[in-house]
Design a protein around this motif. Structure first.
Motif, PDB file in Angstrom:
ATOM      1  N   UNK A  10       0.816  -1.218   0.000  1.00  0.00           N
ATOM      2  CA  UNK A  10       0.000   0.000   0.000  1.00  0.00           C
ATOM      3  C   UNK A  10       0.851   1.270   0.000  1.00  0.00           C
ATOM      4  N   UNK A  11       2.148   1.119   0.165  1.00  0.00           N
ATOM      5  CA  UNK A  11       3.043   2.278   0.273  1.00  0.00           C
ATOM      6  C   UNK A  11       3.893   2.368  -0.991  1.00  0.00           C
ATOM      7  N   UNK A  12       3.749   3.465  -1.700  1.00  0.00           N
ATOM      8  CA  UNK A  12       4.376   3.618  -3.018  1.00  0.00           C
ATOM      9  C   UNK A  12       5.889   3.798  -2.965  1.00  0.00           C
ATOM     10  N   UNK A  13       6.422   4.293  -1.853  1.00  0.00           N
ATOM     11  CA  UNK A  13       7.874   4.530  -1.760  1.00  0.00           C
ATOM     12  C   UNK A  13       8.672   3.242  -1.613  1.00  0.00           C
ATOM     13  N   UNK A  14       7.999   2.141  -1.376  1.00  0.00           N
ATOM     14  CA  UNK A  14       8.671   0.869  -1.107  1.00  0.00           C
ATOM     15  C   UNK A  14       8.568  -0.066  -2.306  1.00  0.00           C
ATOM     16  N   UNK A  15       9.710  -0.649  -2.662  1.00  0.00           N
ATOM     17  CA  UNK A  15       9.719  -1.730  -3.647  1.00  0.00           C
ATOM     18  C   UNK A  15      10.154  -2.982  -2.894  1.00  0.00           C
TER      19      UNK A  15
END
Length: 177
Positions: A10-15
């Motif tokens: 759900x968090x876009x900064x994380x890959x």
């Protein structure tokens, strides 16, 4: 792990590049993929998170995510960026990731600056000097002596000119000379 993976999605900064159930698998993946940040549980099959950290050749930034609040002090002694108690909320996870992102980006920026090189002409010779290797700049009238590694050169620039061209968050002027 499934719930935590869902929250991370759900968090876009994380890959998310890997997920591991066992410490040995985690060690292999960390050393192969070299992530910037790992989320690490304290209690795992085979060994605990602290033992895993001790075995790593290079330790990435760590956020502990665990059901045990009794290990928080030890986690911060191991330089953890944050300590999340399970069950973790999306808001709390986002806050931890924002904190980690800021620290990681600042470190990358500093590393980029430190690996820059400057070219200086000393008479007929030109030197390529890594900023990280410079340990002293010394004024000599309209010239500046640069001390780096076990070498020294002199350039036709004032210390003031050098001061304005070097990164101020790495070099500090301590006196007029």
């Amino acid at each position: 792990r499934q719930e935590f993976t869902y929250l991370l999605s759900q968090i876009h900064e994380i890959e998310l590049i890997a997920e591991c159930a066992y410490a040995e698998d985690a060690k292999e993946k960390i050393e192969l993929l070299k992530p910037d940040l790992i989320f690490l549980d304290i209690e795992m099959p085979e060994k605990n998170g602290f033992e895993l950290l001790q075995e790593l050749k290079a330790t990435p930034y760590v956020i502990f995510s665990t059901a045990y609040d009794g290990f928080a002090l030890k986690a911060f002694e191991e330089n953890a960026l944050d300590y999340l108690l399970k069950p973790t909320t999306l808001e709390r996870l986002q806050k931890a990731i924002d904190k980690a992102s800021k620290i990681i980006n600042n470190q990358k920026s500093l590393n980029d600056k430190l690996h820059k090189k400057i070219f200086v002409k000393d008479g007929q010779r030109t030197h390529c000097i890594n900023l990280y290797d410079i340990y002293l700049l010394e004024a000599a009238g309209n010239y500046t002596h640069i001390y780096y590694l076990d070498k020294k050169c002199m350039i036709h620039k004032t210390l003031k000119q050098m001061e304005t061209s070097l990164p101020s968050d790495f070099f500090v002027r301590i006196n007029r000379q």
